[in-house]
Design an enzyme around this catalytic site. Structure first.
Site, PDB file in Angstrom:
ATOM      1  N   LYS A   6      54.318  40.986  44.974  1.00 31.40           N
ATOM      2  CA  LYS A   6      52.996  41.559  45.276  1.00 31.40           C
ATOM      3  C   LYS A   6      52.305  40.797  46.406  1.00 31.40           C
ATOM      4  O   LYS A   6      51.604  41.406  47.226  1.00 31.40           O
ATOM      5  CB  LYS A   6      52.110  41.532  44.029  1.00 31.40           C
ATOM      6  CG  LYS A   6      52.513  42.518  42.938  1.00 31.40           C
ATOM      7  CD  LYS A   6      51.493  42.482  41.805  1.00 31.40           C
ATOM      8  CE  LYS A   6      52.040  42.945  40.476  1.00 31.40           C
ATOM      9  NZ  LYS A   6      52.187  44.358  40.300  1.00 31.40           N
ATOM     10  N   GLU A  21      42.761  38.426  42.933  1.00 35.10           N
ATOM     11  CA  GLU A  21      42.124  39.578  43.583  1.00 35.10           C
ATOM     12  C   GLU A  21      40.731  39.789  43.034  1.00 35.10           C
ATOM     13  O   GLU A  21      40.474  39.489  41.864  1.00 35.10           O
ATOM     14  CB  GLU A  21      42.914  40.853  43.240  1.00 35.10           C
ATOM     15  CG  GLU A  21      43.868  41.295  44.282  1.00 35.10           C
ATOM     16  CD  GLU A  21      44.676  42.513  43.848  1.00 35.10           C
ATOM     17  OE1 GLU A  21      44.310  43.211  42.890  1.00 35.10           O
ATOM     18  OE2 GLU A  21      45.704  42.752  44.503  1.00 35.10           O
ATOM     19  N   HIS A  34      46.928  47.588  30.672  1.00 35.00           N
ATOM     20  CA  HIS A  34      47.279  47.826  32.080  1.00 35.00           C
ATOM     21  C   HIS A  34      48.532  48.667  32.227  1.00 35.00           C
ATOM     22  O   HIS A  34      49.187  48.650  33.255  1.00 35.00           O
ATOM     23  CB  HIS A  34      47.464  46.513  32.861  1.00 35.00           C
ATOM     24  CG  HIS A  34      46.246  45.664  32.868  1.00 35.00           C
ATOM     25  ND1 HIS A  34      45.056  46.059  33.431  1.00 35.00           N
ATOM     26  CD2 HIS A  34      46.017  44.443  32.363  1.00 35.00           C
ATOM     27  CE1 HIS A  34      44.161  45.118  33.266  1.00 35.00           C
ATOM     28  NE2 HIS A  34      44.705  44.124  32.617  1.00 35.00           N
ATOM     29  N   ARG A  66      60.971  52.686  43.509  1.00 31.32           N
ATOM     30  CA  ARG A  66      61.907  53.358  42.589  1.00 31.32           C
ATOM     31  C   ARG A  66      61.282  54.678  42.152  1.00 31.32           C
ATOM     32  O   ARG A  66      60.152  54.979  42.504  1.00 31.32           O
ATOM     33  CB  ARG A  66      62.109  52.488  41.352  1.00 31.32           C
ATOM     34  CG  ARG A  66      60.759  52.111  40.736  1.00 31.32           C
ATOM     35  CD  ARG A  66      60.845  51.488  39.396  1.00 31.32           C
ATOM     36  NE  ARG A  66      59.682  50.699  39.073  1.00 31.32           N
ATOM     37  CZ  ARG A  66      58.524  51.161  38.629  1.00 31.32           C
ATOM     38  NH1 ARG A  66      58.367  52.450  38.462  1.00 31.32           N
ATOM     39  NH2 ARG A  66      57.515  50.372  38.373  1.00 31.32           N
TER      40      ARG A  66
HETATM   41  P1  ADP Z   1      51.765  46.106  37.408  1.00 33.79           P
HETATM   42  O1  ADP Z   1      52.705  46.050  38.565  1.00 33.79           O
HETATM   43  O2  ADP Z   1      51.968  44.956  36.453  1.00 33.79           O
HETATM   44  O3  ADP Z   1      51.706  47.441  36.734  1.00 33.79           O
HETATM   45  P2  ADP Z   1      49.429  46.629  39.062  1.00 33.79           P
HETATM   46  O4  ADP Z   1      49.118  45.751  40.193  1.00 33.79           O
HETATM   47  O5  ADP Z   1      50.070  47.951  39.343  1.00 33.79           O
HETATM   48  O6  ADP Z   1      50.328  45.824  38.014  1.00 33.79           O
HETATM   49  O7  ADP Z   1      48.114  46.882  38.205  1.00 33.79           O
HETATM   50  C1  ADP Z   1      48.120  47.558  36.962  1.00 33.79           C
HETATM   51  C2  ADP Z   1      46.727  48.002  36.595  1.00 33.79           C
HETATM   52  O8  ADP Z   1      45.829  46.886  36.504  1.00 33.79           O
HETATM   53  C3  ADP Z   1      46.072  48.917  37.608  1.00 33.79           C
HETATM   54  O9  ADP Z   1      46.453  50.252  37.438  1.00 33.79           O
HETATM   55  C4  ADP Z   1      44.602  48.705  37.306  1.00 33.79           C
HETATM   56  O10 ADP Z   1      44.225  49.408  36.154  1.00 33.79           O
HETATM   57  C5  ADP Z   1      44.532  47.242  36.969  1.00 33.79           C
HETATM   58  N1  ADP Z   1      44.208  46.456  38.186  1.00 33.79           N
HETATM   59  C6  ADP Z   1      45.076  45.855  39.014  1.00 33.79           C
HETATM   60  N2  ADP Z   1      44.431  45.228  40.023  1.00 33.79           N
HETATM   61  C7  ADP Z   1      43.110  45.431  39.834  1.00 33.79           C
HETATM   62  C8  ADP Z   1      41.912  45.034  40.526  1.00 33.79           C
HETATM   63  N3  ADP Z   1      41.974  44.298  41.610  1.00 33.79           N
HETATM   64  N4  ADP Z   1      40.733  45.455  40.030  1.00 33.79           N
HETATM   65  C9  ADP Z   1      40.653  46.204  38.908  1.00 33.79           C
HETATM   66  N5  ADP Z   1      41.736  46.599  38.205  1.00 33.79           N
HETATM   67  C10 ADP Z   1      42.957  46.224  38.647  1.00 33.79           C
END
Ligand code: ADP
Length: 688
Positions: free
Chosen positions: A116, A200, A235, A292
């Site tokens: 990431k 973040e 999440h 993917r």
């Molecule tokens: P993973 O790869 O583990 O699924 P992601 O980066 O896709 O993680 O994030 C999963 C979820 O977490 C997002 O869909 C959102 O709901 C929440 N999330 C991630 N980053 C943020 C952020 N900066 N602010 C608010 N919610 C976030």
């Protein structure tokens, strides 16, 4: 040309890939672990190879074993599905080294987006909007903490190597930072063997909107519209839809173009998903790219009428994309719900067990069920607890929603706790119905989503009582008729048929309204029924008289239908169709009119069984102790964590229900504990 395809996956996605491959005339090769010897993907494939023990690190994650099978089985391509090796750059490279096509992007793209932090750095260069934050290499805890302060709380910590919501912690204030970092790093280490973190800004009330992209090896890139995946727990997505509701066309096109640019920036090839957070002001920020096929790809297939696995195979065969951007159309609306073996009322704890009944709704061009199981299969501890997906399409969102609600009501599953009821409640919630959901939807509406206590109509209980006590005669008739029917219903004749029912019998039935497990403690009531065998045989049906505790008397007869688990009760003049399946001693799942109940037979003379179980200080399921934050003897306060257990790739905290003293911890870090085992010796405050 791909002629022999190995599917390096299991469950619903392996089955789904096999189906498309077979329809293209491709010979399919499955791989399986010990636990999956009889799994659907094994039975469906043209051939199947054993690759090791049930644990994923001895089977589906063993790239060397899979490559060995691919070579022995003369596979010319490997489809990795999602999860497991699907985003593993080393695996893609090894495939290439052996002249085996990896159905997915090249090693470089996997590497670039697999992390990431690195992905954000690349996207920054490609001028894709990013969530403000720190994605640098310096990882000293103090540095990360000072970056968090710079960004401004609340922040979110994420494992750079992360996925599936693991290794992620929201931090509200500075004083919580170090503990959250510790927990996130530990989870990241356990899941990805990499504790690298990024920080973040935590965006308030965002929507999760993602764009499906596809690129070929001839420089073409398109987007197949967007999906809204805001409904999440831990999440992790559980409801997804396409297209994302309420976006204006310009915003949709801007996000689509940004996603294609992101893909082209890394010379992407194949299916990919660019995930964005959309804030309340319609600003969108790149979150990550998944390299993917996604779990939720069927909603895109429904609205575009394209088969994304067929597209993947075309691209892997070096063909140009089947359609250009202008040829792609978005028609109607589609909604997917993920069906999990888990208990929403126990913090979504994964559940295991045998599917005593598994009857999905009838499918059509608008109702699709992707699943990797059939009735009788076991959902074990080794793999992801998601075992089926229901996807419904409509001409518009309202129609798709209605169809999905209806199909969910038809789903009959017994023997395993599932989130079916929870999904129904999500789809019925006014905020979901109007399309106003953020990623906080579940947290914001928990009390409305977790099933309310509801009492089934007395007729359902009466029908059930009739089923388990009365209709020996009807059963015998049906048994005789069914002898020639392949799907014998004999196995399904309830254990309570009584041919010589006493003149009058008292039966007590306890109702647990929401899940079909023994451990459910939330009961809605006890029904007392006085059953009289008045030996009326009318029209070859044996009926009984039941006096229920609503003081009404009912004349009941029940007949099994030819469909398994399906019965028709006639109560006076009313016809009550229902599904019923016994899944444990004295326990039944009953589905009537879209509502599923767990009914427990309570013998009158035994008194009422206690449904409530003491969970305090017991392991919620089989797992490994990963951390013990206390050193006995010590005082603890209510809510304090005494042990952290890892099971099914998740951490579970065991917390004190009351103030008191811990005198001993029975398990050391690293030890295996069985579900239900008491883990510490606790003396409550009042006993000290
Ligand atoms: P993973 O790869 O583990 O699924 P992601 O980066 O896709 O993680 O994030 C999963 C979820 O977490 C997002 O869909 C959102 O709901 C929440 N999330 C991630 N980053 C943020 C952020 N900066 N602010 C608010 N919610 C976030």
């Amino acid at each position: 040309m791909i002629r022999r395809l190995l599917i390096a996956n299991r469950g619903e996605i392996a089955c789904r890939i096999i189906r498309t491959a077979q329809s293209l005339g491709i010979h399919t090769i499955a791989v399986y672990s010990r636990a999956d010897r009889q799994a659907q993907h094994v039975l469906l494939a043209d051939e199947a190879w054993f690759i090791g023990e049930s644990a994923v690190n001895q089977s589906y994650l063993c790239s060397d074993k899979i490559i060995t099978v691919a070579r022995s089985a003369r596979a010319d391509a490997v489809h990795p599905g999602y999860g497991f090796l699907s985003e593993n750059a080393d695996f893609a490279r090894t495939c290439a080294q052996h002249n085996i096509i990896f159905v997915g992007p090249d090693e470089y793209a996997l590497q670039a987006m697999g992390n990431k932090s690195q992905a954000k750095a690349i996207m920054q260069q490609a001028q894709v909007p990013l969530v403000p934050g720190y994605h640098g290499n310096e990882q000293a805890p103090q540095r990360l903490q000072s970056e968090a302060a710079k960004i401004g709380y609340p922040v979110i910590l994420k494992a750079s190597a992360g996925g599936g919501g693991k290794g992620m912690r929201i931090v509200a204030q500075d004083s919580q930072f170090m503990a959250a970092l510790d927990a996130a790093q530990r989870e990241a280490m356990a899941s990805f063997a990499d504790a690298h973190m990024l920080v973040e800004k935590y965006i308030a009330q965002p929507r999760h909107i993602e764009v499906q992209v596809f690129c070929d090896r001839h420089g073409n890139g398109v987007y197949l519209f967007d999906r809204d995946c805001s409904v999440q727990r831990r999440h992790q997505k559980i409801v997804e839809e396409a297209p994302a509701p309420g976006l204006c066309d310009t915003l949709r096109a801007r996000m689509g173009m940004a996603a294609v640019n992101a893909a082209l920036a890394i010379d992407y090839v194949g299916a990919g998903t660019v995930e964005f957070l959309l804030d309340c002001d319609d600003e969108f920020y790149f979150m990550e790219m998944n390299t993917r096929l996604q779990v939720e790809h069927p909603v895109t297939e429904m609205i575009t009428n394209e088969d994304l696995v067929a597209w993947q195979i075309a691209v892997a065969n070096h063909q140009v994309l089947p359609k250009s951007q202008t040829q792609l159309t978005c028609t109607g609306h589609a909604i997917e719900v993920r069906i999990y073996a888990e208990n929403p009322q126990d913090d979504f704890l994964p559940a295991t067990g045998v599917l005593r009944a598994y009857l999905p709704p009838e499918t059509s061009s608008d109702v699709r069920v992707d699943s990797g199981v059939i009735q009788g299969d076991e959902i074990g501890i080794y793999y992801d607890p998601m075992f089926a997906k229901l996807i419904c399409k409509g001409r518009d969102r309202q129609e798709a929603l209605q169809r999905c609600q209806h199909a969910l009501q038809q789903f009959f599953i017994a023997g395993i706790t599932t989130n079916l009821r929870f999904l129904q409640d999500i789809l019925a919630h006014p905020a979901f119905v109007t399309g106003k959901v953020s990623t906080h939807f579940i947290a914001d509406h928990t009390e409305h989503l977790l099933p309310q206590k509801f009492t089934p109509p007395p007729q359902v209980i009466v029908a059930f009582a009739g089923l388990i006590t009365g209709s020996e005669y009807a059963a015998q008739q049906k048994r005789q008729q069914a002898q020639t029917v392949a799907h014998s219903i004999n196995a399904n004749i309830p254990a309570y048929w009584r041919s010589n029912l006493a003149h009058s019998q008292l039966l007590q039935v306890q109702v647990n309204a929401e899940t079909n497990t023994k451990s459910n403690s939330d009961t809605t009531g006890i029904f007392t029924l006085n059953i009289t065998n008045d030996s009326q045989i009318q029209e070859r049906r044996h009926s009984i008289k039941i006096l229920a505790n609503d003081d009404k008397s009912y004349q009941v007869s029940v007949e099994p239908s030819t469909q398994q688990h399906h019965y028709i009760a006639s109560i006076d003049e009313q016809r009550i169709p229902m599904y019923a399946c016994q899944f444990a001693e004295d326990q039944w799942s009953v589905l009537h009119s879209g509502q599923q109940y767990t009914l427990t037979i309570v013998q009158a003379d035994h008194g009422v069984q206690s449904g409530a179980q003491e969970h305090a200080f017991t392991a919620p399921m089989n797992g490994t102790v990963v951390h013990i934050p206390i050193t006995p003897p010590c005082q603890i306060k209510k809510g304090e964590t005494v042990m952290i257990i890892e099971a099914m790739k998740m951490e579970h905290n065991i917390v004190a229900p009351n103030d008191g003293k811990i005198t001993e911890v029975y398990f050391a870090a690293g030890a295996l504990v069985s579900g239900g085992a008491t883990v510490v010796n606790f003396i409550a405050e009042e006993d000290i």
